[in-house]
Motif scaffolding. Structure first.
Motif, mmCIF file in Angstrom:
data_model
loop_
_atom_site.group_PDB
_atom_site.id
_atom_site.type_symbol
_atom_site.label_atom_id
_atom_site.label_comp_id
_atom_site.label_asym_id
_atom_site.label_seq_id
_atom_site.Cartn_x
_atom_site.Cartn_y
_atom_site.Cartn_z
ATOM 1 N N GLN A 195 0.843 -1.188 0.000
ATOM 2 C CA GLN A 195 0.000 0.000 0.000
ATOM 3 C C GLN A 195 0.879 1.239 0.000
ATOM 4 O O GLN A 195 1.734 1.413 0.869
ATOM 5 C CB GLN A 195 -0.923 0.015 1.219
ATOM 6 C CG GLN A 195 -2.013 -1.043 1.174
ATOM 7 C CD GLN A 195 -3.007 -0.898 2.310
ATOM 8 O OE1 GLN A 195 -2.781 -0.121 3.231
ATOM 9 N NE2 GLN A 195 -4.095 -1.646 2.239
ATOM 10 N N ILE A 196 0.686 2.084 -1.001
ATOM 11 C CA ILE A 196 1.494 3.288 -1.148
ATOM 12 C C ILE A 196 0.565 4.494 -1.196
ATOM 13 O O ILE A 196 -0.409 4.509 -1.963
ATOM 14 C CB ILE A 196 2.347 3.241 -2.436
ATOM 15 C CG1 ILE A 196 3.286 2.034 -2.398
ATOM 16 C CG2 ILE A 196 3.145 4.528 -2.608
ATOM 17 C CD1 ILE A 196 4.076 1.842 -3.673
ATOM 18 N N THR A 197 0.844 5.490 -0.391
ATOM 19 C CA THR A 197 0.046 6.710 -0.373
ATOM 20 C C THR A 197 0.619 7.713 -1.376
ATOM 21 O O THR A 197 1.804 8.049 -1.326
ATOM 22 C CB THR A 197 0.031 7.339 1.026
ATOM 23 O OG1 THR A 197 -0.501 6.387 1.960
ATOM 24 C CG2 THR A 197 -0.818 8.605 1.045
ATOM 25 N N ILE A 198 -0.219 8.157 -2.281
ATOM 26 C CA ILE A 198 0.187 9.124 -3.293
ATOM 27 C C ILE A 198 -0.663 10.380 -3.141
ATOM 28 O O ILE A 198 -1.895 10.307 -3.113
ATOM 29 C CB ILE A 198 0.015 8.552 -4.717
ATOM 30 C CG1 ILE A 198 0.912 7.320 -4.901
ATOM 31 C CG2 ILE A 198 0.350 9.613 -5.768
ATOM 32 C CD1 ILE A 198 0.717 6.634 -6.237
ATOM 33 N N ILE A 199 -0.005 11.515 -3.042
ATOM 34 C CA ILE A 199 -0.705 12.789 -2.958
ATOM 35 C C ILE A 199 -0.779 13.384 -4.362
ATOM 36 O O ILE A 199 0.251 13.633 -4.997
ATOM 37 C CB ILE A 199 0.012 13.752 -1.995
ATOM 38 C CG1 ILE A 199 0.040 13.148 -0.585
ATOM 39 C CG2 ILE A 199 -0.678 15.112 -1.984
ATOM 40 C CD1 ILE A 199 0.803 13.989 0.415
#
Length: 246
Positions: A195-199
């Motif tokens: 799981q990778i958070t991308i803004i």
């Protein structure tokens, strides 16, 4: 007028990837005309500003540059002109497998095509003594390459480069992607999900289009290309209900 045919492959990478069901490795072969105004015509028809070139662009996982058919050419002996041996024209004879083990050739893809080209040149009737593969030094590598070799043939004009073998890394795809904002990359299956958070700024295209009309494409492009720091500044302007300068 295009200076090289390869860019036609890179800009269509997404189509080729879809054709191969999103999987790599795959290769694309083509033939076409190139035009170079930086060349000085000379040596008869050997050095012209317009010439035809055939090439193969082979796309692989940068973390897995293995070739499944390397075993077919692993014992072929290649005549290599290594960096530092140019002044003496000292040719080193190395098998494909030995050159890979010693790190002379960095990856199996380049090694495979060097061997196949050597076989082809001999089938064309060129004697072994008139064939060599010249290694490029690090300070003379093209800006897009991590490894480069020239396949050269000796004729009445001396040694001429007949073919080139270059690991272009991801340079071309990244450049095209950065400018066009089209994702030009393949996916790699992972052993475990991550799981990778991308803004990312997601503009309301309908509202912006109605408000700014002809200026909206430039505004949308600016918003969609913002990095994380710019987005944080935009968010602060939004909280303070201030106009954000584009």
């Amino acid at each position: 007028l295009r200076p090289e045919t390869s860019q036609g492959v890179f800009v269509n990478f997404k189509k080729f990837l879809d054709f191969h069901c999103g999987k790599i490795p795959f290769a694309v072969a083509q033939i076409g005309n190139n035009l170079r105004n930086d060349l000085s015509p000379r040596s008869g028809i050997l050095r012209l500003r317009e010439f035809r070139i055939a090439e193969i662009e082979h796309f692989v996982d940068p973390l897995d540059k293995q070739h499944p058919k390397l075993h077919l050419v692993s014992q072929i002996i290649l005549p290599l002109l290594l960096v530092g041996n140019e002044s003496e024209n000292k040719i080193v004879q190395e098998t494909v497998s030995s050159a890979l083990e010693k790190g002379i050739i960095k990856n199996q893809i380049i090694a495979y095509y060097l061997a196949r080209t050597y076989i082809f040149l001999k089938l064309c009737g060129i004697p072994e003594s008139a064939i060599r593969f010249r290694q490029h030094s690090q300070d003379k590598l093209p800006h897009y390459a991590s490894e480069c070799w020239d396949g050269e043939v000796e004729c009445s004009y001396g040694w001429l480069a007949m073919s080139g073998f270059t690991d272009r890394t991801c340079y071309d795809l990244k450049r095209h992607s950065n400018i066009t904002h089209v994702e030009l990359m393949a996916s790699r299956p992972l052993s475990e999900p991550k799981q990778i958070t991308i803004i990312k700024a997601v503009p309301d295209k309908a509202k912006i289009g109605k408000l700014y009309l002809n200026e909206s494409p430039a505004i949308l492009l600016k918003i969609e290309s913002m990095d994380e720091n710019e987005i944080k500044v935009l968010e602060q302007y939004k909280l303070e209900k201030k106009a954000f300068p584009i």
